[in-house]
Design a protein around this motif. Structure first.
Motif, PDB file in Angstrom:
ATOM      1  N   UNK C 228       0.855  -1.195   0.000  1.00 29.37           N
ATOM      2  CA  UNK C 228       0.000   0.000   0.000  1.00 29.37           C
ATOM      3  C   UNK C 228       0.877   1.227   0.000  1.00 29.37           C
ATOM      4  N   UNK C 238      -6.509   4.352   8.647  1.00 31.09           N
ATOM      5  CA  UNK C 238      -7.395   3.249   9.003  1.00 31.09           C
ATOM      6  C   UNK C 238      -7.760   2.367   7.821  1.00 31.09           C
ATOM      7  N   UNK C 239      -8.146   3.000   6.704  1.00 31.57           N
ATOM      8  CA  UNK C 239      -8.569   2.195   5.561  1.00 31.57           C
ATOM      9  C   UNK C 239      -7.394   1.410   4.976  1.00 31.57           C
ATOM     10  N   UNK C 240      -6.208   2.034   4.928  1.00 30.29           N
ATOM     11  CA  UNK C 240      -5.030   1.334   4.412  1.00 30.29           C
ATOM     12  C   UNK C 240      -4.735   0.096   5.273  1.00 30.29           C
ATOM     13  N   UNK C 242      -6.730  -1.496   7.349  1.00 32.58           N
ATOM     14  CA  UNK C 242      -7.775  -2.516   7.275  1.00 32.58           C
ATOM     15  C   UNK C 242      -7.531  -3.408   6.068  1.00 32.58           C
ATOM     16  N   UNK C 243      -7.124  -2.780   4.981  1.00 38.32           N
ATOM     17  CA  UNK C 243      -6.831  -3.561   3.777  1.00 38.32           C
ATOM     18  C   UNK C 243      -5.647  -4.490   4.024  1.00 38.32           C
ATOM     19  N   UNK C 246      -6.624  -7.373   6.135  1.00 38.83           N
ATOM     20  CA  UNK C 246      -7.379  -8.330   5.339  1.00 38.83           C
ATOM     21  C   UNK C 246      -6.458  -9.362   4.681  1.00 38.83           C
ATOM     22  N   UNK C 248      -3.832 -10.551   6.107  1.00 37.62           N
ATOM     23  CA  UNK C 248      -3.287 -11.364   7.202  1.00 37.62           C
ATOM     24  C   UNK C 248      -1.772 -11.562   7.134  1.00 37.62           C
ATOM     25  N   UNK C 271      -6.665   0.739  16.712  1.00 36.55           N
ATOM     26  CA  UNK C 271      -7.988   0.855  16.096  1.00 36.55           C
ATOM     27  C   UNK C 271      -8.326  -0.318  15.180  1.00 36.55           C
ATOM     28  N   UNK C 272      -7.345  -0.732  14.378  1.00 39.46           N
ATOM     29  CA  UNK C 272      -7.654  -1.753  13.375  1.00 39.46           C
ATOM     30  C   UNK C 272      -7.511  -3.154  13.964  1.00 39.46           C
TER      31      UNK C 272
END
Lengths: 345, 290, 433
Positions: C228, C238-240, C242-243, C246, C248, C271-272
């Motif tokens: 990313x 946060x969005x980065x 979370x990706x 995902x 793992x 947060x994530x």
């Protein structure tokens, strides 16, 4: 025949009065050894072109808040062509044309929009350009994305750059090659804006700016002239950007920055919006103040001062420095027993 | 294919980011409704809200959600001052002057803040910062839930104020028709100051929530402020429900854009949306035809 | 006629403006008669304002410290003048912007007439601002890790020196660390899943490219599960993250500056819920990084080549740390240490050159061969190779949060001869896959 008569006879156009200024411009690099000072002057020439381009669009009632988009498009398009082997002349002109073409496209979107709607769309367009250029390398590796193109002075030799225009002697040092390049480009820009504003097109621009409905009733084709304003203005901005990139050694998406979009606005307002001389006086004063503050080691402070200048001008000097300068000259002329007609500023 | 919990997680980031846009856009919509003034420096007022909360928090250490209300009052007063001594002076001299004045204010407020407080990033630690609501597959931080709750609370209070109080009704009357409101004895100048104050207070709330959720510095506001304008145009000028829906939508779109297309498109997508809306429906999604 | 006079007035006004605003007397050229200069001007190129100002100020403070130490002994002896001449530091603020960087370096070279340039932070900024110095002024680059600064082919790089680790220098030990130390603990029977998150600029891209090349060339058992990139001014990750969560991963390798890297560590864990090992690269060795991280740095990793917080591993560390603390009241960071060494390097080169001529000084820098200072070198000596690069020793630090003192303290877990303990998995670590 006395000197006075001679002058009166040949000074048919008040423009001839600018000849001393042009001569000063021509001999300046010979008289000054300080390279950094020449750099500031060249940057001033660049800003005069860029502000004039913004001013021309504003003259038609369309104030762009994202003019850096076209500066950057011109710079990138020209740079990509030149480092891939195109001649500098072809590169710069194609860069300017590309900016102009994109300008036409944005103009079509903006033609129905007024004031701050237009401001938002143009502001947003510069942001969109940053994303496109940043991500360009995902599709075409050679476009470099966020890295942009560095070391342009290595790839774009100023001797070739100036020499291929066929005007400059190859003996000139790179510094002066660039100086004269920008000097003549600036002169051409000022002359072109003057001719446009004084022409039928300029008249139509002013009519649209003052009152769109009345202008339409007078038979002015609003859409056509708004688009013409976009095409010409973005061409000049693209031209300025195409020249600036090699001079500044590199180009990257920073070219599209909000600051670059706001700079011509501040300069034009300082000089006097909607006048030909406004961007010239404004770019000159603001850029010299700006660089001088840089020499004093100011960075945040000078941005702050720029904001203060803008607010004070909007509140107390909405027409910029131009009327003030005219007034001072009139005053001096009166004291000296002269009366001065309106300057072609 | 991403897991469903991941998508829910992104949805929550988007929703809370959207709440910040909603508070900004509702405030702007009020100012615009009453004064028809364009303040691109709204984001800087939001940033001042974040810093006010930060400093009060730093010196007192009390719960930042309580400080939010202090910040709203302080910044609300600041908004009134900006209106009285800035925008009032250029009112009626053309929209361009308002735009240029707000550009000047962006430079001044932002760089003065950098000068006073540096541009290091700051954070406000809420007492709930490391607490999460455990839903099995998914954790939602309390701060996010509180952000959504506070946004709703502020919007409901604003609604009650505008519909149930005399001052609120006068404000709405001014927004609908200046002359009629004046004839009815409403002091329009007071309404200008009030609307600017309320708009700035909402921005301060947005700034405080943003500062609790993510670190910030004086550069936090510029893009957000202009983004709030795209929200009110997408939602439809003057439409509060439009601003709420468009604000939430923008937060969601931005976060899903990061997820699917990468961070570079985050800001650009908002303006792409704006251009599409302006082409298809120039009055915005919920705007009335003029 | 009257017009003409009026216009000439305008011209005079404009000229007066130009002259008063920008023009100063041209600098004195050295004449035949030997006049001992008052000072030796050294240009410091650093981001003193803007997004990376904390790093820039560390560079400035360290440089001032070095200059004052040298001047306390009278300065640098220059044979040509047969005198000791004090150093004078001239600041050039890049504002972390390539454009401002170019202007600053232009000014240092043509207006301030510096003998040599030291500094240069951020690869993107330095790659642009080194161009005005091509073939003119020696530039000891102490803060830009892209190997392109000395290996680029579009300009003549003979005046540029890389006193700093390159992206290759640290990508390799970092990846090797993941394979040797982390993989046996979490992924003994499969490839290690690694996620990358990086700034979208020359520095971020440089690290990512050299890491991927190293993994491929050496066939490392590492699978890249996410890559990313984020814009430089990002604060909301946060969005980065979370990706990334995902995908793992077993570990996250971050390439950013102090503020973004700290935000990634915190938002990822807090947060994530991405409870994994985070690794950052050396420009984050800065007091601000430890302050921002706080308890969220517990068990996490940092690559560096200068570790002021760790148990002392070199004799020079204590006097430097004490002097820095006494003068500035804060702890030194790594970029400052590079710059401190850089000033000494330049001073010794000027002394060996015996003149203030830029090309002589350049030759002297090229021939540097002296004992290591704050930054440890492979082989113990500072010397520039064919690419004008040094060979610094790379450390990996693991940070631990001390609940009682409320401090985040790092220990060295690599290299073998300097480390004080082995790497351990963070308490909350969750295996990916």
């Amino acid at each position: 025949m006395g000197v006075k008569e001679l002058v009166r006879k040949y000074a048919v156009s008040p423009f001839l009065a600018y000849i001393p200024l042009v001569i000063i411009g021509l001999i300046l690099p010979l008289a000054i050894t300080d390279d950094f000072f020449i750099r500031i002057i060249v940057l001033t020439f660049f800003y005069i072109m860029y502000s004039s381009s913004w001013n021309l669009l504003a003259y038609s009632g369309q104030a762009s808040l994202g003019h850096a988009a076209f500066l950057g498009i011109g710079g990138f398009a020209s740079t990509i062509l030149i480092i891939n082997g195109a001649s500098p002349v072809v590169g710069v002109l194609t860069g300017a044309l590309t900016a102009s073409l994109v300008g036409l496209f944005l103009g079509i979107i903006c033609v129905r929009l007024k004031e701050w709607f237009l401001g938002l769309v143009t502001f947003g367009f510069a942001i969109i350009m940053v994303a496109i250029v940043n991500e360009s390398s995902v599709f075409i590796e050679a476009l470099n994305g966020a890295l942009g193109f560095i070391g342009l002075s290595g790839s774009i030799d100023p001797h070739i750059f100036g020499g291929s225009l066929g005007i400059f002697s190859p003996d000139l040092v790179p510094r002066d090659q660039y100086y004269y390049l920008f000097f003549f480009a600036m002169m051409a820009t000022i002359l072109a804006t003057h001719l446009i504003i004084k022409s039928k097109i300029g008249f139509a621009f002013a009519a649209i700016r003052e009152n769109q409905i009345e202008a339409a009733m007078m038979g002015v084709d609003i859409t056509k002239y708004k688009l013409i304003a976009f095409i010409i203005s973005t061409f000049i901005a693209g031209f300025a950007g195409a020249l600036f990139a090699p001079y500044n050694y590199f180009i990257n998406p920073e070219m599209f920055s909000v600051h670059n979009s706001f700079m011509p606005i501040i300069m034009t307002i300082s000089g006097g919006i909607g006048t030909i001389g406004g961007p010239v006086i404004g770019a000159l004063t603001i850029n010299l103040i700006w660089e001088q503050m840089g020499l004093w080691g100011m960075s945040i402070d000078r941005l702050l001062i720029l904001g203060v200048i803008l607010v004070l001008e909007i509140l107390f000097l909405p027409k910029g420095l131009m009327p003030l300068i005219k007034k001072v000259i009139n005053r001096i002329s009166k004291v000296m027993g002269l009366t001065s007609r309106d300057m072609p500023l | 294919m991403a897991e469903i919990t991941t998508l829910i997680q992104i949805f929550i980031w988007g929703l809370t980011a959207g709440c910040i846009y909603v508070l900004m856009a509702v405030g702007l919509n009020m100012i615009f409704g009453v004064m028809k003034v364009v303040n691109f420096a709204h984001g800087e007022i939001m940033m001042l809200g974040a810093f006010t909360s930060f400093w009060v928090y730093n010196y007192t250490g009390i719960n930042p959600y309580f400080i939010m209300f202090i910040s709203m009052i302080v910044v609300g007063i600041f908004g009134v001052i900006i209106e009285r001594y800035g925008f009032r002076k250029v009112l009626g001299t053309g929209k361009l002057n308002e735009i240029f004045l707000s550009l000047g204010l962006i430079y001044i407020i932002q760089n003065l803040s950098v000068k006073l407080w540096t541009d290091d990033i700051r954070k406000i630690n809420s007492p709930f910062s490391s607490m999460t609501l455990d839903l099995g597959m998914l954790n939602i931080t309390y701060d996010r839930l509180i952000a959504i709750g506070f946004t709703a609370l502020i919007l409901i209070s604003l609604y009650l104020f505008l519909t149930k109080t005399d001052v609120g009704r006068a404000l709405r009357a001014t927004s609908q028709n200046h002359e009629a409101a004046m004839l009815m004895g409403v002091n329009v100048n007071h309404m200008y100051m009030l609307s600017f104050g309320i708009g700035s207070a909402l921005a301060a709330a947005a700034g405080t929530i943003a500062a609790i959720l993510t670190p910030f510095n004086p550069y936090m506001g510029t893009i957000s402020g202009i983004m709030a304008f795209t929200v009110i145009i997408i939602g439809g000028l003057g439409s509060i429900p439009g601003a709420i829906i468009a604000g939430l939508m923008l937060g969601l779109v931005q976060n899903f854009t990061i997820f699917y297309f990468g961070g570079a498109w985050k800001d650009a997508v908002a303006f792409v949306l704006l251009i599409i809306v302006l082409i298809i429906k120039p009055t915005g999604l919920f705007g009335e035809e003029h | 006629m009257k017009n003409v006079k009026g216009n000439i007035l305008i011209i005079l006004l404009i000229l007066a403006a130009i002259i008063s605003a920008g023009c100063t007397a041209p600098s004195d050229e050295v004449s035949d008669k030997i006049v001992v200069p008052n000072s030796i001007k050294i240009g410091l190129v650093a981001p003193l304002s803007g997004g990376a100002s904390s790093t820039g100020n560390d560079m400035k403070q360290a440089a001032i410290l070095a200059v004052e130490e040298i001047n306390a002994n009278g300065g640098v002896f220059v044979k040509k003048y047969d005198a000791k001449i004090p150093l004078e530091l001239v600041e050039g603020d890049t504002q972390t912007s390539p454009t401002e960087g170019v202007t600053a370096v232009e000014r240092l070279i043509s207006r301030d007439n510096v003998v040599v340039l030291v500094g240069g932070f951020s690869s993107g900024v330095t790659l642009a601002n080194q161009v005005p110095a091509v073939g003119k002024v020696p530039y000891v680059i102490t803060g830009a890790s892209s190997s392109q600064v000395t290996r680029r082919t579009d300009i003549n790089t003979s005046y540029f020196y890389h006193y700093c680790s390159t992206t290759d220098d640290y990508s390799q030990p970092i990846l090797q660390f993941f394979v040797d130390e982390l993989k046996p603990l979490v992924a003994a029977d499969r490839d290690l899943k690694l996620a990358l998150i990086y700034r979208d600029d020359a520095y971020g891209k440089g690290v990512i490219e050299s890491s991927i090349a190293y993994i491929e060339d050496n066939d490392l058992p590492i699978e890249l599960v996410a890559q990313e990139k984020y814009p430089g001014a990002e604060t909301d990750f946060h969005a980065y993250l979370t990706k990334i969560a995902d995908a793992k991963p077993d570990a996250v390798y971050t390439v950013g500056f102090v503020q973004d890297t700290a935000s990634i560590y915190i938002q990822g864990q807090r947060d994530v819920g991405l409870n994994t090992v985070y690794m950052a690269v050396e420009c984050n060795e800065d007091p601000a990084f430890y302050d921002l991280l706080g308890e969220w740095g517990d068990g996490q990793l940092l690559e560096s080549k200068f570790a002021p917080y760790a148990p002392e591993y070199t004799e020079m560390m204590k006097p430097y740390k004490d002097a820095y603390l006494a003068k500035w009241g804060v702890m030194p960071g790594m970029m400052g240490a590079d710059t401190y060494d850089g000033i000494y390097l330049v001073a010794s080169a000027i002394e060996r050159a015996g003149t203030l001529d830029r090309s002589d000084v350049n030759n002297a820098i090229k021939q540097t061969n002296e004992p290591e200072k704050l930054i440890l070198m492979e082989g113990g000596n500072i010397a520039f190779d064919e690419y004008n690069e040094i060979s610094p020793r790379i450390f990996i630090e693991q940070m631990f949060w001390n609940n009682e003192t409320e401090e985040l303290i790092p220990v060295l877990v690599l290299p073998e001869d300097l480390k004080s303990q082995d790497f351990v998995l963070p308490d909350k670590y969750e295996i990916g896959g």
